[in-house]
Design a protein around this motif. Sequence first.
Motif, PDB file in Angstrom:
ATOM      1  N   ALA A  39       0.707  -1.210  -0.183  1.00  0.00           N
ATOM      2  CA  ALA A  39       0.358   0.129  -0.190  1.00  0.00           C
ATOM      3  C   ALA A  39       0.208   0.760   0.100  1.00  0.00           C
ATOM      4  O   ALA A  39       2.014   1.252   0.562  1.00  0.00           O
ATOM      5  CB  ALA A  39      -0.512   0.040   1.071  1.00  0.00           C
ATOM      6  N   VAL A  40       0.541   2.604  -0.615  1.00  0.00           N
ATOM      7  CA  VAL A  40       1.084   3.550  -0.634  1.00  0.00           C
ATOM      8  C   VAL A  40       0.372   4.059   0.624  1.00  0.00           C
ATOM      9  O   VAL A  40       0.184   4.131   1.063  1.00  0.00           O
ATOM     10  CB  VAL A  40       0.509   4.714  -1.375  1.00  0.00           C
ATOM     11  N   PRO A  41       2.285   4.641   1.266  1.00  0.00           N
ATOM     12  CA  PRO A  41       2.147   5.407   2.481  1.00  0.00           C
ATOM     13  C   PRO A  41       1.594   6.274   3.730  1.00  0.00           C
ATOM     14  O   PRO A  41       1.476   7.091   1.702  1.00  0.00           O
ATOM     15  CB  PRO A  41       3.458   4.928   3.605  1.00  0.00           C
ATOM     16  N   ALA A  42       0.451   5.539   4.153  1.00  0.00           N
ATOM     17  CA  ALA A  42      -0.401   7.486   4.252  1.00  0.00           C
ATOM     18  C   ALA A  42       0.969   8.824   4.281  1.00  0.00           C
ATOM     19  O   ALA A  42       1.454   8.516   5.289  1.00  0.00           O
ATOM     20  CB  ALA A  42      -0.990   7.662   5.019  1.00  0.00           C
ATOM     21  N   PRO A  43       0.406   9.838   4.780  1.00  0.00           N
ATOM     22  CA  PRO A  43       1.473  11.233   5.062  1.00  0.00           C
ATOM     23  C   PRO A  43       0.912  11.226   6.582  1.00  0.00           C
ATOM     24  O   PRO A  43       0.003  10.464   7.340  1.00  0.00           O
ATOM     25  CB  PRO A  43       1.226  11.952   4.902  1.00  0.00           C
ATOM     26  N   PRO A  44       1.950  10.999   7.711  1.00  0.00           N
ATOM     27  CA  PRO A  44       2.092  11.201   9.459  1.00  0.00           C
ATOM     28  C   PRO A  44       0.531  12.025   9.222  1.00  0.00           C
ATOM     29  O   PRO A  44       0.643  13.358   8.589  1.00  0.00           O
ATOM     30  CB  PRO A  44       3.355  11.711   9.514  1.00  0.00           C
ATOM     31  N   ALA A  45       0.127  11.513  10.796  1.00  0.00           N
ATOM     32  CA  ALA A  45      -0.707  12.503  11.366  1.00  0.00           C
ATOM     33  C   ALA A  45      -0.706  14.175  11.092  1.00  0.00           C
ATOM     34  O   ALA A  45      -1.416  15.139  11.049  1.00  0.00           O
ATOM     35  CB  ALA A  45      -1.570  11.513  12.089  1.00  0.00           C
ATOM     36  N   ALA A  46       0.228  14.142  12.190  1.00  0.00           N
ATOM     37  CA  ALA A  46       0.746  15.458  12.333  1.00  0.00           C
ATOM     38  C   ALA A  46       2.497  15.876  11.160  1.00  0.00           C
ATOM     39  O   ALA A  46       3.246  15.675  12.437  1.00  0.00           O
ATOM     40  CB  ALA A  46       0.925  16.009  13.510  1.00  0.00           C
ATOM     41  N   ALA A  50       6.116  20.541   5.230  1.00  0.00           N
ATOM     42  CA  ALA A  50       5.576  20.301   3.658  1.00  0.00           C
ATOM     43  C   ALA A  50       5.527  18.876   2.797  1.00  0.00           C
ATOM     44  O   ALA A  50       5.009  18.426   2.084  1.00  0.00           O
ATOM     45  CB  ALA A  50       5.686  21.322   2.796  1.00  0.00           C
ATOM     46  N   ASP A  51       7.220  18.417   2.878  1.00  0.00           N
ATOM     47  CA  ASP A  51       7.936  17.209   1.950  1.00  0.00           C
ATOM     48  C   ASP A  51       7.121  15.797   2.206  1.00  0.00           C
ATOM     49  O   ASP A  51       7.533  15.093   1.616  1.00  0.00           O
ATOM     50  CB  ASP A  51       9.303  16.857   2.385  1.00  0.00           C
ATOM     51  N   GLN A  52       6.409  15.352   3.819  1.00  0.00           N
ATOM     52  CA  GLN A  52       6.009  14.957   3.537  1.00  0.00           C
ATOM     53  C   GLN A  52       4.602  14.645   3.472  1.00  0.00           C
ATOM     54  O   GLN A  52       4.142  13.279   2.928  1.00  0.00           O
ATOM     55  CB  GLN A  52       5.851  14.793   5.325  1.00  0.00           C
TER      56      GLN A  52
END
Length: 282
Positions: A39-46, A50-52
């Motif tokens: 699965a494509v990793p989700a961005p962090p919750a916090a 911006a690069d994340q």
Amino acid sequence: MKLTLKRPARTTTIAFASLAAGMALTVPGLALAHDGHKAVPAPPAAPTSADQIQNIDQVKTAIKAYYGDTPTTTVAPGTATNPPTFIHTFNPDGAYAHEVEGIAARAAKELSHHHKRTANKAILFDIDDTTLNTYSYEIFSNFVYNPATNANFVNASDPQVFPAVPGMVGLEKSAEAHGYQVYFLTGRPITQKDGTILNLTRAGYDVDPTHVYLKDASGATEPWLSSCAPACTTVQYKSLTRQHIESLGVDIVANFGDQFSDLKGGFADSTYKIPNPMYYLP
């Protein structure tokens, strides 16, 4: 709320859309399918940078390319714009269509070779982007859900607006030919039942209205949700409803959904994840 399985966790079939044709993987317990090798990793919750986070405009462009964005001459339901707002659809010869057709073909093959002696065997489908494709609405709404405009699309009951997901009508017919009953389970509100059944039927599915479950947030017509209503999560709503279906003497051999929340919680022998990069429902 803790869900209690009425039987031990079972082997789960994982359909990998981008693996070699015909290949499937089984693992013990309740595992979930991926859209590809992983699965494509989700961005962090916090996020702290911006690069994340993937750029939203680039993601939208990629989604349109994956579906093979195709303008149509069908006017968007419930709109009164001048000139008319025309809807878009997916390319039936594009990457999305081929990927889903591959999953459907492998599932049909696997279902035809398993559970031949199982009485009351069944398969269960989610609806939005598992059996009916909603790409037209996502483009119309610029990927922003609005209950009123979405209801216009649903109640149009038009397969030009919400067409069948590629390969899924054929999968249903194949399963029926091998003795499976077919159930549909969606998070759509129960007020949209008539439009939903009509859309499924017009898109080519065989539909028993008693086998179509929509969500009654109050739980008034769905007593099996009494433990969590009126605030059932998607996982609670879907797993408790599958539990209810199986309590009627049905064995859900395969559960198909475009969201991981469609597949979690047990009460199905195998799960198939249908690709959907357009939205996420926890």
